[in-house]
Design a protein around this motif. Structure first.
Motif: not given
Length: 260
Positions: A20-28, A238-247
Motif C-alpha cells: 500500500f505504501s509504494y505509491p506514497l514511497r513514489a511521491a517521496k 498524478f496517479c499514473i506516474p506515481l503508480a509507475v514509480v511505485g511499481a
C-alpha cells in the motif's frame, strides 16, 4: 538492503502495508529527485486531457439520456425520479471515466512512463537497466501494445459481465459479487501498472502472472494504494506516474527470482 528486503519473508499485514505504501514511497522518491519531474510533465498533461474529455463527453451523454427517458417534471415524484436517475448516471459515468482514464491514459503516455520507470530503476539500483527504452522501439512495438491493452480490457469487460450475472443469483449472489468485483478490480489495476516494469523486462504474460500471484498480499496492498489515489479529486492526475514509480520501486525491492 535490496537483497535483504527481497529475501525476507513478509507477514501478511506487513506485506499489505508495504504494498500500500509504494505509491506514497513514489511521491517521496520524486520529491528528493526533482530532476525526474521533467518526465512527468507530458504524462501529466495527457492525464488531464484524457480525464477532462472523458468527464465532458460522459456527462453530456448521460445528460441527454436523462432528458429523454427521465425528464424533470413539476410533480414531486417526477423530480425524485429524475434526481435518482441522475445519481445512477453519475455513478455509471464515474466507472466509465475511471477505466477510460486508466486504460487510455496509460496507453497514450506509455512511452514516457517507460522512460520514467527506466530512470527510476537506474537511480534506485545504482546502475543502468539491462534493457534501455527508446522511442523508436516504442513505436515499433506500438501495434503490439495496443493489442495487449485491447485484450486486457476485453477480458476485464467479460469478467465484469460474468460477475454481474452472479449478482443476479438470489440470496448469495450479491454477497459473492461484493467480494469478487473489488478483488478483480484491484487485480486489474496491479496488472495494468506493473506491466510498465514487467513488459520492459520482456516478461511474457505467463511470467508476469507468476510474478504477481507469487506475492498476493503485497500486490493487493499495492492495488489498494493505487485505487485510493484514483478516488481523490485532482490527485488522480498524478496517479499514473506515481503508480509507475511505485511499481518500479516494488520491482527493485522484490526482483524476479530464478525459480519464476
Amino acid at each position: 538492503m535490496i537483497g535483504k528486503v527481497a529475501s525476507a519473508t513478509i507477514k501478511p499485514v506487513a506485506g499489505f502495508t508495504r504494498g500500500f505504501s509504494y505509491p506514497l514511497r513514489a511521491a517521496k522518491f520524486l520529491s528528493k529527485r526533482p530532476g525526474l519531474l521533467r518526465y512527468l510533465a507530458i504524462p501529466f498533461a495527457i492525464n488531464v486531457l484524457v480525464f477532462s474529455i472523458s468527464v465532458y463527453y460522459g456527462l453530456d451523454l448521460f445528460q441527454g439520456l436523462l432528458e429523454t427517458y427521465a425528464p424533470n417534471t413539476e410533480v414531486w415524484y417526477g423530480a425524485a425520479l429524475y434526481y435518482l436517475a441522475w445519481t445512477v448516471a453519475m455513478l455509471l459515468t464515474s466507472v466509465v471515466v475511471f477505466f477510460t482514464f486508466t486504460v487510455v491514459g496509460n496507453l497514450i503516455a506509455s512511452p514516457f512512463n517507460e522512460l520514467l520507470s527506466e530512470h527510476v530503476e537506474a537511480l534506485k539500483v545504482g546502475r543502468k537497466p539491462d534493457e534501455r527504452f527508446s522511442v523508436g522501439r516504442f513505436w515499433k512495438e506500438a501495434k503490439n501494445s495496443i493489442f495487449v491493452e485491447i485484450k486486457k480490457m476485453s477480458v476485464f469487460i467479460i469478467c465484469m459481465v460474468l460477475l454481474l450475472g452472479i449478482n443476479l443469483i438470489p440470496g448469495v449472489g450479491s454477497m459473492i459479487y461484493a467480494v469478487l468485483a473489488p478483488m478483480f478490480t484491484l487485480f486489474f489495476l496491479v496488472v495494468e501498472y506493473m506491466a510498465f516494469v514487467l513488459m520492459r523486462k520482456q516478461l511474457t504474460f505467463t511470467q508476469q502472472r507468476r510474478y504477481i500471484t507469487k506475492r498476493p498480499v503485497l500486490m493487493i496492498g499495492y492495488g489498494c494504494g493505487i485505487f485510493c489515489l484514483l478516488t481523490i479529486p485532482f490527485v488522480q492526475f498524478f496517479c499514473i506516474p506515481l503508480a509507475v514509480v511505485g511499481a518500479t520501486l516494488l520491482w527493485c525491492d522484490f526482483p524476479r527470482e530464478a525459480s519464476e
